[in-house]
Design a protein around this motif. Structure first.
Motif, PDB file in Angstrom:
ATOM      1  N   PRO A 139       7.939 -12.886  -8.215  1.00 38.30           N
ATOM      2  CA  PRO A 139       6.612 -12.254  -8.268  1.00 38.30           C
ATOM      3  C   PRO A 139       6.595 -11.061  -9.224  1.00 38.30           C
ATOM      4  O   PRO A 139       7.640 -10.495  -9.518  1.00 38.30           O
ATOM      5  N   ASP A 140       5.385 -10.693  -9.699  1.00 39.37           N
ATOM      6  CA  ASP A 140       5.242  -9.480 -10.500  1.00 39.37           C
ATOM      7  C   ASP A 140       5.270  -8.258  -9.593  1.00 39.37           C
ATOM      8  O   ASP A 140       5.691  -7.196  -9.997  1.00 39.37           O
ATOM      9  N   ASN A 200      -7.465   0.157   2.803  1.00 38.65           N
ATOM     10  CA  ASN A 200      -8.815   0.476   2.378  1.00 38.65           C
ATOM     11  C   ASN A 200      -9.065  -0.277   1.069  1.00 38.65           C
ATOM     12  O   ASN A 200      -8.248  -0.233   0.152  1.00 38.65           O
ATOM     13  N   SER A 201     -10.184  -0.992   0.992  1.00 37.50           N
ATOM     14  CA  SER A 201     -10.330  -1.905  -0.137  1.00 37.50           C
ATOM     15  C   SER A 201     -10.550  -1.170  -1.475  1.00 37.50           C
ATOM     16  O   SER A 201     -10.141  -1.660  -2.519  1.00 37.50           O
ATOM     17  N   ASP A 202     -11.158   0.022  -1.427  1.00 39.77           N
ATOM     18  CA  ASP A 202     -11.305   0.787  -2.678  1.00 39.77           C
ATOM     19  C   ASP A 202      -9.941   1.207  -3.220  1.00 39.77           C
ATOM     20  O   ASP A 202      -9.671   1.130  -4.421  1.00 39.77           O
ATOM     21  N   ARG A 203      -9.120   1.656  -2.290  1.00 37.76           N
ATOM     22  CA  ARG A 203      -7.790   2.109  -2.696  1.00 37.76           C
ATOM     23  C   ARG A 203      -6.983   0.927  -3.234  1.00 37.76           C
ATOM     24  O   ARG A 203      -6.261   1.053  -4.218  1.00 37.76           O
ATOM     25  N   LEU A 204      -7.125  -0.218  -2.580  1.00 40.01           N
ATOM     26  CA  LEU A 204      -6.424  -1.424  -3.039  1.00 40.01           C
ATOM     27  C   LEU A 204      -6.916  -1.841  -4.433  1.00 40.01           C
ATOM     28  O   LEU A 204      -6.121  -2.238  -5.288  1.00 40.01           O
ATOM     29  N   ASP A 205      -8.221  -1.707  -4.669  1.00 40.72           N
ATOM     30  CA  ASP A 205      -8.779  -2.001  -5.993  1.00 40.72           C
ATOM     31  C   ASP A 205      -8.039  -1.231  -7.087  1.00 40.72           C
ATOM     32  O   ASP A 205      -7.731  -1.771  -8.149  1.00 40.72           O
ATOM     33  N   LEU A 209      -1.926  -2.486 -11.539  1.00 36.98           N
ATOM     34  CA  LEU A 209      -0.967  -3.592 -11.689  1.00 36.98           C
ATOM     35  C   LEU A 209      -1.349  -4.487 -12.864  1.00 36.98           C
ATOM     36  O   LEU A 209      -0.500  -4.922 -13.628  1.00 36.98           O
ATOM     37  N   ARG A 210      -2.648  -4.746 -12.988  1.00 36.36           N
ATOM     38  CA  ARG A 210      -3.111  -5.590 -14.106  1.00 36.36           C
ATOM     39  C   ARG A 210      -2.670  -4.989 -15.434  1.00 36.36           C
ATOM     40  O   ARG A 210      -2.144  -5.680 -16.298  1.00 36.36           O
ATOM     41  N   LEU A 211      -2.913  -3.688 -15.577  1.00 36.14           N
ATOM     42  CA  LEU A 211      -2.532  -3.012 -16.824  1.00 36.14           C
ATOM     43  C   LEU A 211      -1.035  -3.114 -17.050  1.00 36.14           C
ATOM     44  O   LEU A 211      -0.559  -3.424 -18.129  1.00 36.14           O
ATOM     45  N   ASP A 212      -0.306  -2.847 -15.991  1.00 28.24           N
ATOM     46  CA  ASP A 212       1.146  -2.802 -16.114  1.00 28.24           C
ATOM     47  C   ASP A 212       1.727  -4.181 -16.412  1.00 28.24           C
ATOM     48  O   ASP A 212       2.620  -4.335 -17.232  1.00 28.24           O
ATOM     49  N   CYS A 213       1.192  -5.203 -15.758  1.00 27.47           N
ATOM     50  CA  CYS A 213       1.735  -6.558 -15.954  1.00 27.47           C
ATOM     51  C   CYS A 213       1.312  -7.113 -17.309  1.00 27.47           C
ATOM     52  O   CYS A 213       2.034  -7.897 -17.910  1.00 27.47           O
ATOM     53  N   PRO A 255       2.146   2.282 -17.991  1.00 26.14           N
ATOM     54  CA  PRO A 255       0.792   2.531 -18.456  1.00 26.14           C
ATOM     55  C   PRO A 255      -0.167   2.476 -17.280  1.00 26.14           C
ATOM     56  O   PRO A 255      -0.836   1.497 -17.042  1.00 26.14           O
ATOM     57  N   ALA A 256      -0.236   3.572 -16.556  1.00 28.15           N
ATOM     58  CA  ALA A 256      -0.994   3.578 -15.316  1.00 28.15           C
ATOM     59  C   ALA A 256      -2.488   3.598 -15.586  1.00 28.15           C
ATOM     60  O   ALA A 256      -3.270   3.106 -14.817  1.00 28.15           O
ATOM     61  N   GLN A 257      -2.853   4.188 -16.707  1.00 31.17           N
ATOM     62  CA  GLN A 257      -4.277   4.365 -16.949  1.00 31.17           C
ATOM     63  C   GLN A 257      -4.654   3.836 -18.324  1.00 31.17           C
ATOM     64  O   GLN A 257      -3.843   3.842 -19.227  1.00 31.17           O
TER      65      GLN A 257
END
Lengths: 125, 394
Positions: free
Chosen positions: A47-48, A104-109, A115-119, B122-124
């Motif tokens: 997994p990522d 909390n769903s906002d925090r999870l967002d 993660l998207r950026l990092d992956c 790259p956190a942000q």
């Protein structure tokens, strides 16, 4: 983005998995309530990110995630836990994030966004 | 990298400043005793990282972190606190690290490692903007052009992205594929036989398992290379492998080659030496602990010591004693028993007229040697000390 969930509490495991499945780009590659078998399974699935409780019954989620990272050096570790007590250790370990239950769903967002950026940065597969 | 330190206790500021200066990778640009003072500074000056205490009167560190992020989301925040209670909030604020007081040098080193551009997650989205800025001819790209190793081998293995000049650790799928790549890199463009690689990397595995592991690792490396730089190729022929670089060099290779060419240091030589020494970010592949890299690491360490001493000697002669002194005290921390470093430092102090400090350097060395190794300083050092002591008396 491939995510694996490890949480000894069945309900909580299902809950986290359910929240993750709401993101179209998240692929839940596996989940487990059993730390001993999860290590090998997670490593095989590659997994990522690993969403893991910091406390796994009698065992520590930090030890389990450290073992998984030993096999998958780049996996991002996100703690999802009811306890605040492991957050300093999570920094030591360079965890990606630390979320308190109930999720909390906002925090999870925000976590998913990061993660998207990092992956996306350097995909090797 | 520039940092500011915010803490309401002056001794804590001084302690952290000392550690940062000793480490040398981060420049403490300002010490602030309140969050307000820190934020004012940040609104005027460009800073990369803030070391931030949490328990402060008026505005606490958590509130300050929010203000700072609004000011400039690219600023990294490292909390430094006596309390463990706020680490969850620190994660919420995307802090890079959370250090408990009293801070030790090694834990701080770890935090600094996370801050360096290659390490930074790259956190942000702002990080992206920074990368584009660099690609458009910003400062990092220019810096990379000046001496541009394509691959970094000092400290740890990193590949540089050509477009931006930034370097980053590659996300290797396994430690073995990373080691295989590092080893082939280490061997230059020479052919290395399959058997040698297997003996090195999978000595315990059965023959067919080992071959499978090797093939998997080769496959992973090729995949990474294809994405990173298609001119670098992992070739296979007659049961041997080699890494063709397409002209790329590592920082360690540039250092070695250029250091050899610098025979005597004049003004121009000194400038080149300074540039070369800036390539040194740590020992050769030191973070990986590869046994096969040890001999080369030792050799490079020796050369770096030599070059630093030569440059310091030049600076001392040229009347730049304080530059020499700074260089030498940093080196002495890494090489506490290298007497040549101490001698050069004593000479630099003498040159700047500070005989008292010259004698102190000797006393510190003498104590260190006695406590740690139970030996007195070498004859040459004792003689120099005697000469300086006499002229101090006179």
């Amino acid at each position: 983005m491939k995510i694996y969930v490890l949480d000894c509490d069945e309900d909580s495991c299902a809950n986290t998995a359910g929240l993750l499945l709401r993101y179209a780009d998240v692929e839940l590659v596996g989940r487990s309530a059993e730390p001993s078998s999860a290590v090998g399974e997670a490593a095989a699935l590659g997994p990522d990110a690993l969403f893991v409780d910091a406390r796994l019954g009698a065992a520590s989620g930090l030890t389990a995630s450290e073992r998984i990272r030993g096999l998958l050096p780049n996996v991002r570790i996100v703690y999802v836990t009811a306890s605040r007590d492991y957050a300093v250790a999570a920094f030591e370990q360079r965890a990606f994030d630390y979320l308190l239950k109930p999720l909390n769903s906002d925090r999870l967002d925000r976590t998913i966004g990061r993660l998207r950026l990092d992956c996306g940065e350097l995909r090797t597969d | 990298m520039r940092a500011i330190l915010i803490d309401d206790e002056k001794p804590a500021l001084a302690h952290l400043e000392r550690l940062l200066r000793a480490n040398g990778r981060i420049e403490p640009a300002a010490l602030c005793t309140s969050a307000k003072e820190g934020i004012e500074y940040l609104s005027r000056e460009r800073v990369d990282v803030v070391f931030l205490d949490i328990g402060m009167p008026e505005m606490n560190g958590l509130e300050a972190a929010e203000h700072i992020q609004q000011l400039d989301p690219r600023i990294s925040i490292v909390f430094v606190t006596a309390y463990s209670d706020y680490a969850v909030e620190a994660f919420d604020l995307q802090a890079i690290d959370y250090l408990l007081k009293p801070i030790g040098a090694s834990r701080l080193e770890k935090a600094i490692g996370r801050l360096s551009p290659g390490e930074r997650r790259p956190a942000q989205p702002a990080d992206r903007a920074e990368a584009e800025e660099a690609a458009a001819g910003g400062e990092p790209a220019r810096e990379a052009e000046a001496c541009a190793p394509g691959i970094l081998a000092f400290r740890r293995l990193e590949l540089r992205v050509r477009e931006t000049g930034a370097s980053k650790p590659v996300k290797w799928r396994t430690a073995k594929s990373q080691e295989l790549f590092a080893y082939l890199l280490h061997r230059g463009e020479q052919w290395v036989t399959r058997d040698e690689l297997i003996e090195l990397l999978w000595p315990e595995a059965s023959a067919d398992k080992a071959v499978t592991h090797l093939h998997t690792s080769v496959y992973q490396i090729r995949k990474i290379l294809k994405e990173w730089n298609a001119e670098v190729k992992l070739e296979y022929r007659q049961e041997s492998y080699r890494l063709l670089r397409g002209g790329l060099e590592t920082d360690a290779e540039i250092f070695e080659r250029e250091a050899d060419r610098l025979k005597s240091l004049d003004r121009f030589g000194a400038a080149s030496a300074e540039r070369l020494l800036a390539l040194w970010t740590g020992g050769y592949l030191e973070q990986h602990d590869y046994p096969w890299a040890e001999a080369r690491a030792e050799e490079l360490k020796r050369r770096r010591l030599r070059l630093t001493l030569d440059l310091a000697a030049y600076e001392t002669e040229a009347g730049l004693s304080s530059a020499a002194n700074r260089r030498l005290s940093l080196l002495q921390q890494e090489e506490p028993f290298a007497e040549e470093v101490c001698r050069q430092q004593m000479l630099a102090c003498e040159r700047s007229g500070d005989l008292r400090e010259a004698l102190n350097c000797y006393r510190r060395l003498e104590r260190r040697l006695d406590e740690e190794l139970g030996v007195p300083p070498e004859k040459a050092t004792r003689q120099l000390h005697e000469r300086l002591r006499l002229s101090h008396l006179a």
